[in-house]
Design an enzyme around this catalytic site. Structure first.
Site, PDB file in Angstrom:
ATOM      1  N   CYS A 156       0.835  -1.204   0.000  1.00  0.00           N
ATOM      2  CA  CYS A 156       0.000   0.000   0.000  1.00  0.00           C
ATOM      3  C   CYS A 156       0.872   1.256   0.000  1.00  0.00           C
ATOM      4  CB  CYS A 156      -0.971  -0.032   1.178  1.00  0.00           C
ATOM      5  SG  CYS A 156      -2.395   1.065   0.967  1.00  0.00           S
ATOM      6  N   HIS A 205      -3.646  -5.432   0.894  1.00  0.00           N
ATOM      7  CA  HIS A 205      -3.533  -5.848   2.287  1.00  0.00           C
ATOM      8  C   HIS A 205      -3.953  -7.311   2.381  1.00  0.00           C
ATOM      9  CE1 HIS A 205      -2.784  -1.815   3.719  1.00  0.00           C
ATOM     10  NE2 HIS A 205      -3.832  -1.376   3.047  1.00  0.00           N
TER      11      HIS A 205
END
Length: 469
Positions: A329, A410
Site C-alpha cells: 500500500c 492488504h
C-alpha cells in the site's frame, strides 16, 4: 455495551469474546461501534471501509462485516486532522475543532443511530463497544459513541477496567459517579480486565468495588498471552523490537510514524521460520533478510522522515546487497520513482522522490479505492483487500523487479503461496510444520478466547441482566 474507564482497557477483545460466546450459545450476535478512531481498517464485501476491530468481531460472530457495524470511522492524518469515513465512504478531512463542534453533529448522530437500528433489526444480541473513557464529561454534549448511544439503544452497559495499569478503584468509581442519574441507571455491571496473579487475592477488592459503585462485578479476567486476536491499535508495536535471531529468517518491518494495517504481518510473525520485528534503526534494516515497508495514512510525510532519518538509504543499500524488499500500500508507493500530491490531499509536500526500486509513479487523488480482491501468485489464487488513496502507473496487482515486490493488497502475506515464495531463498533448508489455514487458526483463537472469558465472567448473571426488561 462494553464501555471503558479509558482507552486500551481491552473493550475490543472482550467484545469479540462475548460475540463468540453468544454465537456458541445459539444466538445470532453482531458487533457495533458507532464511532471508531483507528488507522487499521478493512474493506467489506461491498467495497466499503470499517474499522478492523469490527471486522474481527464480525468474524467472531461468524458473519460478514458491514458498515452498519461501524458507521463512523476516523482515520487520523496528523495530530490535528482526521479523515472522516461515514457509512464506509470518506466525506472529507476535519480538524478536531471542526469535528467536535455542535453544528452538524445531529446529522452524524442520526446516521449512527440509523445504522444501529438497521443492525438490531437483523441480529440479536447486538454487542456494542464504547470508545475511550465514558467519563469525558467535557465531551458529553457531542459524544456519539458512549452513553448517548447506550441511551438510544437502551443498552445494558458493562464498564471495563484495566487493573494492570493501576487505579482500578478510582477509575471504576469515577466512571459511574460522573454519569448523569439517567445514564447511571444503564450501568449494570463491571468487568475487571488484565488481572495478573492469583484472582482469589482480589476477592476483597471485588467486594469493595461493588459497594462503592452499587453495581456487581461480573468477572475478573486474567491477562492472557497465548491467544492471538488481531490488535486494533499500534500501541504494542514499539515493544516488538527483537534482536536478530540466528537460524531464523529475520524480517524487519519499518515502524512508520503513521503505520496502518499492521495486521498484514500477523501470519508472518507466527511462522516458525521467521523472526519478525518492528524497527526505526537503519542498522537493523541492513542486517535483516527481508525488509517490509508497511501501509501508512500519510505516505509523503512518512517518506520524508524515512529520508531524514537515514532509513531510506538503508533500505536502498539492503536491496543492493540482495535483501528482499517488500512494499504494501503506502509502502508500495514509496518504493516507486515519485509520489505526487497536486491537490494537497495529505496537506504536505506536492511531490517527493521515492526510493526508486520499482518502475512506478504515484499521484494522490480524492477518490479512495476500497475493495476485496483476488490475484494470482505463482499459480495459486490468492485473496486480500485494497484500501488506499492514490493511483500508480501500473495495472499489475503485484509488481516485482528482481528482489523488490510491491502491491496495494492488504492481506498479501496471509497467502501461503506468497510467504513460501519470499521465505524460500532464506529458509530453503528449514522444513516448516504444516500449519492450519488462516481461517482455521482464527476460529481456534476465537474459541479459545471465548473459553477464557467464559471461565471468568458470570455468564448466567449476564444473561439475567440482558433478559430483564
Amino acid at each position: 455495551m462494553l464501555a471503558g474507564t479509558g482507552s486500551d482497557v481491552g473493550k475490543s477483545v472482550l467484545t469479540a469474546a462475548l460475540c463468540r460466546i453468544f454465537l456458541q450459545d445459539g444466538y445470532r450476535p453482531a458487533p457495533f461501534k458507532a464511532q471508531n478512531m483507528a488507522l487499521n481498517s478493512y474493506a467489506t464485501p461491498e467495497g466499503l471501509e470499517i474499522g478492523r476491530a469490527q471486522a474481527v468481531q464480525a468474524e467472531a460472530c461468524g458473519i460478514a462485516p458491514h458498515t452498519d457495524m461501524n458507521p463512523l470511522l476516523l482515520k487520523p492524518n496528523s495530530d490535528l486532522t482526521t479523515q472522516v469515513v461515514l457509512n464506509g465512504r470518506p466525506i472529507g478531512n476535519r480538524s478536531a475543532c471542526e469535528y467536535f463542534r455542535k453544528e452538524g453533529r445531529e446529522e452524524l448522530r442520526a446516521n449512527v443511530n440509523a445504522a444501529f437500528d438497521r443492525l438490531a433489526g437483523r441480529y440479536n444480541p447486538v454487542v456494542m463497544e464504547g470508545a475511550g473513557s465514558i467519563s469525558e464529561i467535557n465531551l458529553r454534549d457531542t459524544d456519539l459513541v458512549n452513553m448517548p448511544m447506550a441511551r438510544h439503544a437502551n443498552a445494558d452497559v458493562l464498564i471495563v477496567a484495566d487493573i494492570d495499569r493501576g487505579g482500578v478503584f478510582a477509575s471504576c468509581y469515577g466512571s459511574v459517579m460522573l454519569q448523569t442519574p439517567e445514564d447511571r441507571r444503564l450501568i449494570k455491571g463491571i468487568i475487571i480486565n488484565k488481572f495478573r496473579g492469583d484472582i482469589r487475592l482480589f476477592d476483597d477488592g471485588r467486594r469493595m468495588i461493588e459497594e462503592l459503585c452499587g453495581v456487581p462485578v461480573l468477572g475478573v479476567v486474567p491477562m492472557f498471552r497465548d491467544i492471538y486476536i488481531e490488535e486494533e491499535d499500534n500501541v504494542q508495536l514499539h515493544q516488538k523490537h527483537r534482536t536478530l535471531t540466528a537460524g531464523k529468517v529475520n524480517v524487519a518491518v519499518v515502524l512508520l510514524r503513521h503505520i496502518s494495517n499492521f495486521t498484514d504481518f500477523n501470519v508472518l510473525e507466527r511462522d516458525e521460520r521467521v523472526n519478525l520485528f518492528y524497527t526505526t534503526d537503519p542498522t537493523d534494516i541492513e542486517r535483516a533478510d527481508i525488509v517490509i515497508l508497511p501501509g501508512t495514512k500519510a505516505t509523503l510525510d512518512d517518506l520524508y522522515h524515512l529520508r531524514r532519518g537515514g532509513m531510506a538509504a538503508a533500505i536502498i543499500r539492503a536491496h543492493r546487497d540482495g535483501k528482499t524488499v517488500i512494499g504494501i500500500c503506502g509502502g508500495f508507493q514509496m518504493l516507486g520513482r515519485t509520489v505526487s500530491d497536486p491537490e494537497g490531499i495529505e496537506g504536505g509536500a506536492e511531490t517527493m522522490p521515492g526510493l526508486g526500486l520499482l518502475p512506478i509513479d504515484t499521484t494522490m487523488g480524492r477518490e479512495k479505492t476500497t475493495r476485496q480482491v483476488e490475484f494470482e501468485f505463482n499459480g495459486a489464487t490468492c485473496r486480500g483487500y485494497e484500501i488506499h488513496q492514490g493511483t500508480s502507473t501500473t495495472r499489475d496487482q503485484v509488481v516485482q523487479k528482481g528482489n523488490c515486490i510491491g502491491t496495494y493488497i492488504h492481506g498479501f502475506l496471509d497467502n501461503a503461496a506468497v510467504t513460501d515464495h519470499i521465505l524460500k531463498p532464506f529458509a530453503a533448508a528449514q522444513a516448516a510444520r504444516p500449519a492450519p489455514s488462516l481461517l482455521e487458526f482464527k476460529e481456534q483463537q476465537y474459541d479459545r478466547l471465548a473459553d477464557h472469558v467464559r471461565r471468568h465472567i458470570d455468564m448466567e448473571r449476564l444473561y439475567t441482566i440482558m433478559s430483564h426488561d
